[in-house]
Design a protein around this motif. Structure first.
Motif: not given
Length: 74
Positions: A20-25
């Protein structure tokens, strides 16, 4: 960030790998932060997402696990 571990869902153990990342994509689940996810139970892949669904959750137990991770990481 990669995470790996085990979770008990409805008295069944699911081994998971999740990125997972800090921001959506646009590549995430529902355009969220989870871009890769794999669930295994008893050695069988029960859900796999790699910028798109390869194997959608195969049963209610896998779906319940997905909902837990969506709340936490997506």
């Amino acid at each position: 960030m990669w995470r790996e571990g085990k979770i008990e869902v409805e008295n069944r153990t699911i081994h998971y790998w999740i990125k997972s990342f800090d921001l959506g994509s646009p590549y995430g689940i529902d355009e969220g932060r989870i871009s890769k996810l794999m669930f295994k139970r008893d050695g069988q892949i029960i859900a796999n997402f790699d910028r798109g669904w390869d194997i959608e959750p195969i049963d209610a137990n896998a779906q319940a696990a997905l909902e837990i991770f969506m709340k936490k990481y997506n």
